[in-house]
Design an enzyme around this catalytic site. Structure first.
Site, PDB file in Angstrom:
ATOM      1  N   LEU A 196       0.868  -1.180   0.000  1.00  0.00           N
ATOM      2  CA  LEU A 196       0.000   0.000   0.000  1.00  0.00           C
ATOM      3  C   LEU A 196       0.903   1.227   0.000  1.00  0.00           C
ATOM      4  O   LEU A 196       1.861   1.299   0.770  1.00  0.00           O
ATOM      5  CB  LEU A 196      -0.895   0.037   1.242  1.00  0.00           C
ATOM      6  CG  LEU A 196      -2.229  -0.714   1.212  1.00  0.00           C
ATOM      7  CD1 LEU A 196      -2.974  -0.480   2.518  1.00  0.00           C
ATOM      8  CD2 LEU A 196      -3.083  -0.287   0.042  1.00  0.00           C
ATOM      9  N   ASP A 197       0.613   2.197  -0.862  1.00  0.00           N
ATOM     10  CA  ASP A 197       1.401   3.421  -0.911  1.00  0.00           C
ATOM     11  C   ASP A 197       1.349   4.141   0.437  1.00  0.00           C
ATOM     12  O   ASP A 197       0.362   4.016   1.176  1.00  0.00           O
ATOM     13  CB  ASP A 197       0.868   4.355  -1.998  1.00  0.00           C
ATOM     14  CG  ASP A 197       1.089   3.804  -3.400  1.00  0.00           C
ATOM     15  OD1 ASP A 197       2.014   2.984  -3.567  1.00  0.00           O
ATOM     16  OD2 ASP A 197       0.356   4.200  -4.323  1.00  0.00           O
ATOM     17  N   PRO A 198       2.385   4.920   0.765  1.00  0.00           N
ATOM     18  CA  PRO A 198       2.416   5.622   2.060  1.00  0.00           C
ATOM     19  C   PRO A 198       1.183   6.478   2.332  1.00  0.00           C
ATOM     20  O   PRO A 198       0.707   6.536   3.468  1.00  0.00           O
ATOM     21  CB  PRO A 198       3.682   6.485   1.950  1.00  0.00           C
ATOM     22  CG  PRO A 198       4.568   5.712   1.030  1.00  0.00           C
ATOM     23  CD  PRO A 198       3.650   5.080   0.023  1.00  0.00           C
ATOM     24  N   ARG A 241      -4.384   5.026  -8.279  1.00  0.00           N
ATOM     25  CA  ARG A 241      -4.024   6.411  -8.613  1.00  0.00           C
ATOM     26  C   ARG A 241      -3.938   6.605 -10.125  1.00  0.00           C
ATOM     27  O   ARG A 241      -4.240   7.686 -10.638  1.00  0.00           O
ATOM     28  CB  ARG A 241      -2.732   6.836  -7.912  1.00  0.00           C
ATOM     29  CG  ARG A 241      -1.559   5.907  -8.066  1.00  0.00           C
ATOM     30  CD  ARG A 241      -0.476   6.265  -7.032  1.00  0.00           C
ATOM     31  NE  ARG A 241       0.441   5.164  -6.818  1.00  0.00           N
ATOM     32  CZ  ARG A 241       1.688   5.138  -7.270  1.00  0.00           C
ATOM     33  NH1 ARG A 241       2.169   6.156  -7.970  1.00  0.00           N
ATOM     34  NH2 ARG A 241       2.470   4.112  -7.027  1.00  0.00           N
TER      35      ARG A 241
END
Length: 307
Positions: free
Chosen positions: A37-39, A179
């Site tokens: 998971l992206d930050p 995204r």
């Protein structure tokens, strides 16, 4: 200490950061996450602990559900709110609900997607974000993904302003960059865009409302109730069909014994249990011998079989 922890990942931490912190809290080295998971993204992050690390690969292939927000009017280097602005174009007209829903519908089903430069996808042995940080852009492999559901959550009929934002829910296959979907939505509507907010609400059968925070985990460690934070291996694999073997067969499982598919199970993976209801291994169909199953992952060793 073993099982799956459903972590409510906080904003600002990478998945690896979460693993590192959990190793310190639990004082256990055998810990691994089941998907990056992206930050900037929060939400469901299943983490495997102890013997459960052996089943991580069977939890990463699940569909994921997210709720997020797209902002039209400018794009960024990272395709989310953390990046530098690349292009700005004021939204100079009213965007209708019908237009937004049309864009989401056009991106539903089986589609192709190019991963962003700021991603961990490898090209020629290097991760894309390494090229991006060096100011280089390289050709990226297009991947096929599946968008099972893509719906608008806002109840407005029109959207207007120099920048506009709207909320969505998407259920998608493994490997989908949400995204990038936000950027693709903007392209459909004729404006640069980025993902301004995202939370993962489900990973397979695991739901956000069942997740716990680092603070709750630490509290359970201090109270001596740490075992309560784990989902058992058996429960984590409960979606797979189940076979039960006798004691003699159980002893041979560790040596890679083939099994007859007596129940004629067609699912790709089958969990094999002993008569004490302990999961011994995960089997798959033998590619060369129809009607036979071969072990894909053995979950017990000699010592554990004797217990």
């Amino acid at each position: 200490m073993e099982g799956v922890v459903l972590l409510h990942k906080p904003k600002g931490m990478t998945s690896h950061d979460c693993v590192f912190k959990l190793r310190k809290i639990l004082r256990e080295k055998r810990i691994g996450h089941t998907g990056t998971l992206d930050p900037d993204v929060t939400g469901v992050l299943p983490i495997c602990v102890g013997r459960a690390t052996k089943i991580a690969q069977f939890l990463t292939s699940e569909t994921k559900t997210y709720e997020g927000e797209v902002t039209l009017g400018f794009s960024t280097t990272t395709e989310d709110a953390s990046g530098e602005v690349v292009e700005t174009k004021h939204v100079d007209r009213v965007i209708t609900r019908k237009e937004v829903e049309g864009a989401l519908a056009a991106l539903t089903g089986t589609i192709e997607q190019m991963p962003p430069m700021f991603s961990a996808v490898k090209v020629n042995g290097k991760k894309l974000y390494e090229y991006a940080r060096a100011g280089q852009e390289v050709e990226r492999p297009v991947r096929t993904i599946t968008i099972h559901e893509f719906v608008l959550l806002d109840d407005r009929e029109v959207f207007e302003g120099e920048t506009i934002s709207f909320r969505f829910r998407v259920t998608c296959s493994k490997g989908t960059y949400v995204r990038t979907l936000a950027v693709m939505i903007g392209e459909k509507l004729g404006f640069p865009s980025h993902m301004s907010h995202l939370v993962r609400t489900a990973s397979g059968e695991f739901l956000l409302e069942d997740c716990i925070s680092f603070e709750e985990i630490e509290e359970n460690v201090q109270n001596g109730t740490v075992e309560s934070i784990f989902i058992s291996i058996d429960e984590a694999l409960s979606k797979f069909p189940k076979m039960v073997v006798d004691e003699k067969q159980a002893e041979k499982i560790k040596n890679g014994m083939f099994l007859k598919n007596e129940l004629q199970i067609t699912a790709p993976f089958i969990t094999v249990f002993d008569k004490n209801d302990r999961c011994l291994a995960i089997y798959e169909h033998h590619p060369k011998h129809p009607g036979m199953l071969k072990p894909m992952k053995v979950l017990v060793n000699n010592q554990e079989l004797k217990l």
